[in-house]
Design an enzyme around this catalytic site. Structure first.
Site, mmCIF file in Angstrom:
data_model
loop_
_atom_site.group_PDB
_atom_site.id
_atom_site.type_symbol
_atom_site.label_atom_id
_atom_site.label_comp_id
_atom_site.label_asym_id
_atom_site.label_seq_id
_atom_site.Cartn_x
_atom_site.Cartn_y
_atom_site.Cartn_z
ATOM 1 N N ALA A 111 32.983 136.842 -82.640
ATOM 2 C CA ALA A 111 32.254 136.902 -83.991
ATOM 3 C C ALA A 111 31.895 135.535 -84.826
ATOM 4 C CB ALA A 111 33.347 137.447 -84.801
ATOM 5 N N GLY A 133 34.309 138.100 -80.179
ATOM 6 C CA GLY A 133 34.420 139.751 -80.402
ATOM 7 C C GLY A 133 32.812 139.953 -78.967
ATOM 8 N N GLU A 153 34.610 141.491 -76.512
ATOM 9 C CA GLU A 153 34.554 143.102 -76.987
ATOM 10 C C GLU A 153 33.855 144.017 -77.109
ATOM 11 O OE1 GLU A 153 36.404 141.094 -80.240
ATOM 12 O OE2 GLU A 153 38.189 141.797 -80.236
ATOM 13 N N GLU A 213 40.526 133.809 -79.620
ATOM 14 C CA GLU A 213 40.782 133.638 -81.067
ATOM 15 C C GLU A 213 41.531 132.343 -81.435
ATOM 16 O OE1 GLU A 213 39.974 136.220 -78.983
ATOM 17 O OE2 GLU A 213 38.148 137.393 -80.959
HETATM 18 N N1 CAA Z 1 30.088 131.692 -84.754
HETATM 19 C C1 CAA Z 1 29.098 131.330 -85.398
HETATM 20 N N2 CAA Z 1 28.916 130.367 -84.710
HETATM 21 C C2 CAA Z 1 28.519 129.907 -83.135
HETATM 22 C C3 CAA Z 1 29.550 130.730 -82.906
HETATM 23 C C4 CAA Z 1 30.494 131.642 -83.564
HETATM 24 N N3 CAA Z 1 31.438 132.184 -82.867
HETATM 25 N N4 CAA Z 1 29.637 129.848 -81.636
HETATM 26 C C5 CAA Z 1 28.719 129.361 -81.401
HETATM 27 N N5 CAA Z 1 27.812 129.407 -82.493
HETATM 28 C C6 CAA Z 1 26.964 127.865 -83.166
HETATM 29 C C7 CAA Z 1 27.255 126.796 -83.393
HETATM 30 O O1 CAA Z 1 28.205 126.559 -84.204
HETATM 31 C C8 CAA Z 1 25.534 126.007 -83.019
HETATM 32 O O2 CAA Z 1 25.777 125.480 -84.744
HETATM 33 P P1 CAA Z 1 24.864 124.310 -84.973
HETATM 34 O O3 CAA Z 1 23.211 124.012 -84.032
HETATM 35 O O4 CAA Z 1 24.572 124.580 -86.404
HETATM 36 O O5 CAA Z 1 25.538 123.557 -85.179
HETATM 37 C C9 CAA Z 1 25.032 126.582 -82.009
HETATM 38 O O6 CAA Z 1 26.374 128.290 -82.363
HETATM 39 C C10 CAA Z 1 25.545 126.677 -80.810
HETATM 40 O O7 CAA Z 1 26.871 126.390 -80.614
HETATM 41 P P2 CAA Z 1 27.586 125.245 -79.864
HETATM 42 O O8 CAA Z 1 27.167 123.802 -80.128
HETATM 43 O O9 CAA Z 1 28.953 125.097 -79.916
HETATM 44 O O10 CAA Z 1 27.004 125.374 -78.160
HETATM 45 P P3 CAA Z 1 28.099 124.438 -76.693
HETATM 46 O O11 CAA Z 1 26.784 124.629 -75.700
HETATM 47 O O12 CAA Z 1 28.412 123.295 -77.381
HETATM 48 O O13 CAA Z 1 29.287 125.767 -76.975
HETATM 49 C C11 CAA Z 1 30.698 127.703 -77.231
HETATM 50 C C12 CAA Z 1 29.089 127.025 -76.246
HETATM 51 C C13 CAA Z 1 31.288 127.733 -76.361
HETATM 52 C C14 CAA Z 1 30.487 129.193 -77.248
HETATM 53 C C15 CAA Z 1 30.859 126.976 -78.194
HETATM 54 O O14 CAA Z 1 29.663 127.606 -79.337
HETATM 55 C C16 CAA Z 1 31.965 127.950 -78.855
HETATM 56 O O15 CAA Z 1 33.243 127.575 -78.454
HETATM 57 N N6 CAA Z 1 32.071 128.761 -79.827
HETATM 58 C C17 CAA Z 1 32.962 129.629 -80.339
HETATM 59 C C18 CAA Z 1 33.638 130.984 -79.313
HETATM 60 C C19 CAA Z 1 34.504 131.652 -80.037
HETATM 61 O O16 CAA Z 1 35.315 131.204 -80.389
HETATM 62 N N7 CAA Z 1 34.063 132.854 -80.050
HETATM 63 C C20 CAA Z 1 35.317 133.839 -80.847
HETATM 64 C C21 CAA Z 1 35.095 133.731 -82.358
HETATM 65 S S1 CAA Z 1 35.915 134.877 -83.400
HETATM 66 C C22 CAA Z 1 36.537 135.928 -82.764
HETATM 67 O O17 CAA Z 1 35.168 137.114 -82.074
HETATM 68 C C23 CAA Z 1 37.138 137.092 -83.352
HETATM 69 C C24 CAA Z 1 36.794 138.749 -83.198
HETATM 70 O O18 CAA Z 1 37.597 138.800 -82.560
HETATM 71 C C25 CAA Z 1 36.277 139.417 -84.383
#
Ligand code: CAA
Length: 261
Positions: A67, A112, A115, A135
């Site tokens: 998400a 998500g 999921e 999460e």
């Molecule tokens: N939401 C919004 N933006 C996201 C994102 C997310 N879930 N995941 C990545 N991005 C964005 C980053 O903010 C970044 O944007 P900027 O370039 O503007 O800074 C861009 O995508 C690239 O990401 P990274 O620089 O972080 O890339 P990386 O290779 O260093 O890391 C990653 C990759 C490990 C996937 C890391 O981005 C990450 O941990 N992302 C979040 C993953 C996460 O926590 N997902 C769960 C979300 S909660 C959820 O999903 C709840 C639910 O069940 C409904």
């Protein structure tokens, strides 16, 4: 219909839905979930053209990284309930499509994203795929069905480990725990997913749809009820032209000619 955050392409009987926000690693915000739901509606409305659906992510890095955290950070509890409801409706609609759905997980499938993959019937992964429900690192829990669908996919203890730890698992580990069916070279992933979809789409469409429904409902029922469901569905198919054609073709030693019911 024109989309901003997904692409929808139909060719050779296969619909390909690509989540297309590569700069945000295809993260799911309200607009993206809404477009996914609209593409699912299009698939449902075109049973003759869309005989199977493949779901993947745009870009080199991600299937769907979860998400959209930037959007979620602004939500209070009431809005978060709406957001989860939209996620549930969308993934339930995907799961309920009568045709087979295949997730081609080409990179990060986190939160998500994991999921979304689990709402598909089959999951194939590239060697670059990474799965996780991270999460708890955000002080949250999965909100698009992960706490329940992960249990049904891999069992309670493995689901607990994945959700409690928030760890990201590589494709080999996901394969060992039964979260994906096969790990493929990145350049072969989509081709193989489409090939599998094409084989399934060539089978009796009513039979595949009924098998899907009986198995999905049965997984949430007691065995006796589920077997009742199977018996009724099995018998019901004997009244369809498809079963007549399938059995006649076998006896006449020719390929079956199935049409969309
Ligand atoms: N939401 C919004 N933006 C996201 C994102 C997310 N879930 N995941 C990545 N991005 C964005 C980053 O903010 C970044 O944007 P900027 O370039 O503007 O800074 C861009 O995508 C690239 O990401 P990274 O620089 O972080 O890339 P990386 O290779 O260093 O890391 C990653 C990759 C490990 C996937 C890391 O981005 C990450 O941990 N992302 C979040 C993953 C996460 O926590 N997902 C769960 C979300 S909660 C959820 O999903 C709840 C639910 O069940 C409904």
């Amino acid at each position: 219909m024109s989309f901003q955050n997904v692409t929808w392409d139909v060719s050779g009987g296969i619909g390909t839905l690509t989540v297309n926000r590569p700069k945000q690693l295809n993260a799911l915000d309200v607009a993206t979930l809404t477009e996914i739901a609209q593409a699912i509606d299009l698939a449902r409305a075109q049973p003759a053209e869309v005989r199977a659906l493949v779901l993947t992510g745009a870009g080199e890095k991600a299937f769907v990284a979860g998400a959209d955290i930037a959007a979620m950070s602004k939500l209070g509890p009431a809005e978060a309930r709406e957001f989860a409801a939209l996620g549930h409706r969308t993934l339930n609609a995907l799961e309920a499509l009568p045709v087979v759905t295949i997730a081609a997980v080409n990179g990060f499938a986190l939160g998500g994203g994991c999921e979304l993959a689990m709402a598909c019937d089959l999951i194939y992964a590239s060697e670059k795929a990474r799965f996780g429900q991270p999460e708890v690192n955000l002080g949250l829990i999965p909100g698009f069905g992960g706490t329940q669908r992960l249990i049904r996919r891999v069992g309670l203890m493995r689901a607990k480990e994945m959700i409690f730890s928030g760890d990201v698992y590589d494709a080999a580990r996901a394969l060992r725990m039964g979260l994906c069916l096969e790990v493929l070279a990145p350049e072969q992933l989509l081709e193989q997913a489409r090939a599998r979809a094409t084989v399934i789409a060539s089978r009796g469409p009513a039979a595949v749809a009924v098998a899907k429904k009986v198995m999905q409902h049965g997984a949430d029922q007691l065995l006796g009820q589920a077997l009742d469901g199977e018996r009724l569905a099995f018998a019901g198919l004997f009244g369809t032209p498809e079963a007549r054609e399938g059995m006649a073709a076998f006896l006449e030693k020719r390929p079956a000619r199935f049409t969309i019911p």
